[in-house]
Structures are given as C-alpha cells and as structure tokens.
Write a protein that holds these residues in place. Structure first.
Motif, PDB file in Angstrom:
ATOM      1  N   ALA A  78       1.064  -1.092   0.088  1.00 24.54           N
ATOM      2  CA  ALA A  78      -0.052  -0.040   0.092  1.00 24.54           C
ATOM      3  C   ALA A  78       0.994   1.366   0.007  1.00 24.54           C
ATOM      4  N   CYS A  79       2.036   1.077   0.709  1.00 22.07           N
ATOM      5  CA  CYS A  79       2.793   2.285   0.616  1.00 22.07           C
ATOM      6  C   CYS A  79       3.621   2.437  -0.720  1.00 22.07           C
ATOM      7  N   ALA A  80       3.888   1.600  -1.223  1.00 18.49           N
ATOM      8  CA  ALA A  80       4.636   1.570  -2.373  1.00 18.49           C
ATOM      9  C   ALA A  80       3.699   2.222  -3.585  1.00 18.49           C
ATOM     10  N   THR A  81       2.488   1.481  -3.385  1.00 18.64           N
ATOM     11  CA  THR A  81       1.486   2.206  -4.417  1.00 18.64           C
ATOM     12  C   THR A  81       1.321   3.430  -4.189  1.00 18.64           C
ATOM     13  N   ARG A  82       1.118   3.931  -2.914  1.00 14.76           N
ATOM     14  CA  ARG A  82       0.751   5.348  -2.713  1.00 14.76           C
ATOM     15  C   ARG A  82       1.890   6.398  -3.226  1.00 14.76           C
ATOM     16  N   GLU A  83       3.224   5.733  -2.791  1.00 10.61           N
ATOM     17  CA  GLU A  83       4.385   6.436  -3.315  1.00 10.61           C
ATOM     18  C   GLU A  83       4.452   6.624  -4.735  1.00 10.61           C
ATOM     19  N   ALA A  84       4.277   5.473  -5.370  1.00 12.96           N
ATOM     20  CA  ALA A  84       4.087   5.431  -6.815  1.00 12.96           C
ATOM     21  C   ALA A  84       2.946   6.303  -7.570  1.00 12.96           C
ATOM     22  N   ILE A 126       1.526  11.693  -9.648  1.00  8.88           N
ATOM     23  CA  ILE A 126       0.660  13.017  -9.457  1.00  8.88           C
ATOM     24  C   ILE A 126       1.520  14.030  -9.525  1.00  8.88           C
ATOM     25  N   GLU A 127       2.937  13.938  -8.873  1.00 11.14           N
ATOM     26  CA  GLU A 127       3.668  15.051  -9.112  1.00 11.14           C
ATOM     27  C   GLU A 127       3.924  15.472 -10.503  1.00 11.14           C
ATOM     28  N   LYS A 128       4.494  14.402 -11.201  1.00  9.23           N
ATOM     29  CA  LYS A 128       4.858  14.309 -12.597  1.00  9.23           C
ATOM     30  C   LYS A 128       3.793  15.127 -13.661  1.00  9.23           C
ATOM     31  N   LEU A 129       2.515  14.813 -13.348  1.00  3.60           N
ATOM     32  CA  LEU A 129       1.354  15.457 -13.941  1.00  3.60           C
ATOM     33  C   LEU A 129       1.372  16.634 -13.665  1.00  3.60           C
ATOM     34  N   TRP A 130       1.520  17.132 -12.457  1.00  2.78           N
ATOM     35  CA  TRP A 130       1.399  18.656 -12.003  1.00  2.78           C
ATOM     36  C   TRP A 130       2.573  19.379 -12.763  1.00  2.78           C
ATOM     37  N   LYS A 131       3.797  18.691 -12.838  1.00  2.68           N
ATOM     38  CA  LYS A 131       4.745  19.284 -13.474  1.00  2.68           C
ATOM     39  C   LYS A 131       4.386  19.584 -14.924  1.00  2.68           C
ATOM     40  N   ASP A 132       3.954  18.473 -15.580  1.00  2.00           N
ATOM     41  CA  ASP A 132       3.698  18.331 -16.812  1.00  2.00           C
ATOM     42  C   ASP A 132       2.581  19.306 -17.367  1.00  2.00           C
ATOM     43  N   ILE A 133       1.528  19.512 -16.370  1.00  2.12           N
ATOM     44  CA  ILE A 133       0.484  20.651 -16.340  1.00  2.12           C
ATOM     45  C   ILE A 133       0.934  22.086 -16.403  1.00  2.12           C
ATOM     46  N   GLU A 134       2.238  22.160 -15.388  1.00  2.00           N
ATOM     47  CA  GLU A 134       2.867  23.635 -15.488  1.00  2.00           C
ATOM     48  C   GLU A 134       3.424  24.020 -16.454  1.00  2.00           C
ATOM     49  N   GLN A 135       4.144  22.839 -17.062  1.00  2.00           N
ATOM     50  CA  GLN A 135       4.945  23.230 -18.277  1.00  2.00           C
ATOM     51  C   GLN A 135       3.936  23.632 -19.325  1.00  2.00           C
ATOM     52  N   VAL A 136       2.782  22.664 -19.525  1.00  2.00           N
ATOM     53  CA  VAL A 136       2.060  22.982 -20.775  1.00  2.00           C
ATOM     54  C   VAL A 136       1.336  24.463 -20.419  1.00  2.00           C
ATOM     55  N   ASN A 137       1.084  24.773 -19.421  1.00  2.00           N
ATOM     56  CA  ASN A 137       0.433  26.195 -18.965  1.00  2.00           C
ATOM     57  C   ASN A 137       1.559  27.316 -19.344  1.00  2.00           C
ATOM     58  N   SER A 138       2.730  27.212 -19.062  1.00  2.00           N
ATOM     59  CA  SER A 138       3.780  28.011 -19.319  1.00  2.00           C
ATOM     60  C   SER A 138       4.062  28.013 -20.708  1.00  2.00           C
ATOM     61  N   GLU A 139       3.987  26.908 -21.571  1.00  2.00           N
ATOM     62  CA  GLU A 139       4.129  27.023 -22.918  1.00  2.00           C
ATOM     63  C   GLU A 139       2.788  27.949 -23.699  1.00  2.00           C
ATOM     64  N   CYS A 140       1.679  27.615 -23.055  1.00  2.00           N
ATOM     65  CA  CYS A 140       0.422  28.246 -23.541  1.00  2.00           C
ATOM     66  C   CYS A 140       0.387  29.814 -23.265  1.00  2.00           C
ATOM     67  N   GLU A 141       0.843  30.035 -22.184  1.00  2.00           N
ATOM     68  CA  GLU A 141       1.172  31.546 -21.898  1.00  2.00           C
ATOM     69  C   GLU A 141       2.052  32.302 -22.715  1.00  2.00           C
ATOM     70  N   HIS A 142       3.209  31.567 -22.964  1.00  2.00           N
ATOM     71  CA  HIS A 142       4.195  32.179 -23.993  1.00  2.00           C
ATOM     72  C   HIS A 142       3.517  32.326 -25.379  1.00  2.00           C
ATOM     73  N   ASP A 143       2.872  31.059 -25.734  1.00  2.00           N
ATOM     74  CA  ASP A 143       2.156  31.240 -27.035  1.00  2.00           C
ATOM     75  C   ASP A 143       1.037  32.309 -27.111  1.00  2.00           C
ATOM     76  N   LEU A 144       0.392  32.415 -25.998  1.00  2.00           N
ATOM     77  CA  LEU A 144      -0.516  33.593 -26.158  1.00  2.00           C
ATOM     78  C   LEU A 144      -0.083  34.804 -26.066  1.00  2.00           C
ATOM     79  N   ALA A 145       0.923  34.883 -25.563  1.00  2.00           N
ATOM     80  CA  ALA A 145       1.683  36.332 -25.487  1.00  2.00           C
ATOM     81  C   ALA A 145       2.151  36.778 -26.859  1.00  2.00           C
ATOM     82  N   THR A 146       2.835  35.495 -27.451  1.00  2.00           N
ATOM     83  CA  THR A 146       3.217  35.893 -28.852  1.00  2.00           C
ATOM     84  C   THR A 146       2.099  36.270 -29.713  1.00  2.00           C
TER      85      THR A 146
END
Length: 151
Positions: free
Chosen positions: A20-26, A31-51
């Motif tokens: 259960a601990c291993a599954t929770r950690e995974a 989730i952390e990777k997804l948040w980082k990906d979302i932040e990256q996409v948001n950053s790219e989108c904001e840059h594209d919108l500014a351009t």
C-alpha cells in the motif's frame, strides 16, 4: 498455533502495508509528474498566447498605418480627379465657345451647327468614359474591401 496464525497475520498485514505504501508513493510520484507537466503546458500556452497577442497588435498597427496611407492617397487621387475634371470642363467650354461656336461667319451656319453638335457629342462621350472609369474604380474598391473582410 494461535501464535503462528497471529504471526502470519502480522506478516500479511505488514506485507499489505508495504504494498500500500509503495502504491501510494508511486501514485504520488505520478501526480507530481502530472502537475509538473501541467505547469509546463500552462507555461508554453501562456508564452504562445503572449506571442499571438504581440503579433495581433503588430498587425493592427501595420493595418492602421496602411489604412491611413491609403486614405491619404485616396484623398489626393480624388482631389486630382476633381481638378482634372474641372480643368477638362473648362477646356471643353473654351473649345465650344471660342473655337467652334464663335468662329467668323466664313463657315456656313449648318457647318457651324454640325461642329457644335459634334463637339457636344464628343464632350458627352468623354464624360461617359470618365464616369465609367470612376464607376469601375469604385467597383474595384468595394470588391477589395469585401475580399479584405473575408480574409
């Protein structure tokens, strides 16, 4: 025997907790990777919108400058056209009054009338052609406006 069963239960419980601990950690890592990906996409989108915003503003400024220049040229063209038409009108009037209609009576009246009539016909033909040219330029302008709106 009860002790062994209890030990077995404790071992199973510990194994379950570890899984259960291993599954929770995974899951947390995903989730952390997804948040980082979302932040990256948001950053790219904001840059594209500014351009895109910068490009739109630059295009609008360029369009305004071109429209202003076009209006200036159009005004100059209209002024020249009006001046040319007025000058042409004066020339036709001089032609009729001086050269044709007020000639000495050496030309017979019928010839003089024929010349006046021919001069007037010529004047009407030139006016008709000028009107056609003006109408054609207006038609072209309206088509250009229509096409530019459609783009």
């Amino acid at each position: 025997a009860k002790g062994r069963v209890l030990m077995k239960l404790i071992e199973c419980n510990n194994a379950y907790k570890e899984r259960a601990c291993a599954t929770r950690e995974a899951a947390m890592a995903r989730i952390e990777k997804l948040w980082k990906d979302i932040e990256q996409v948001n950053s790219e989108c904001e840059h594209d919108l500014a351009t895109i915003d910068e490009n739109i503003e630059a295009s609008m400024r360029e369009n305004d400058a071109i429209t202003e220049q076009y209006m200036e040229w159009r005004e100059q063209s209209n002024q020249r056209l009006e001046a040319n038409e007025a000058e042409q009108q004066k020339c036709w009037e001089r032609l009729f009054t001086v050269e044709v209609c007020q000639q000495p009576l050496t030309i017979r009246n019928t010839e003089q009338k024929d010349l006046c009539r021919l001069g007037q016909e010529r004047k009407m033909e030139v006016r008709r052609r000028v009107e056609k040219i003006v109408e054609e330029s207006k038609r072209k302008l309206s088509l250009q406006k229509l096409l530019s709106r459609g783009e």
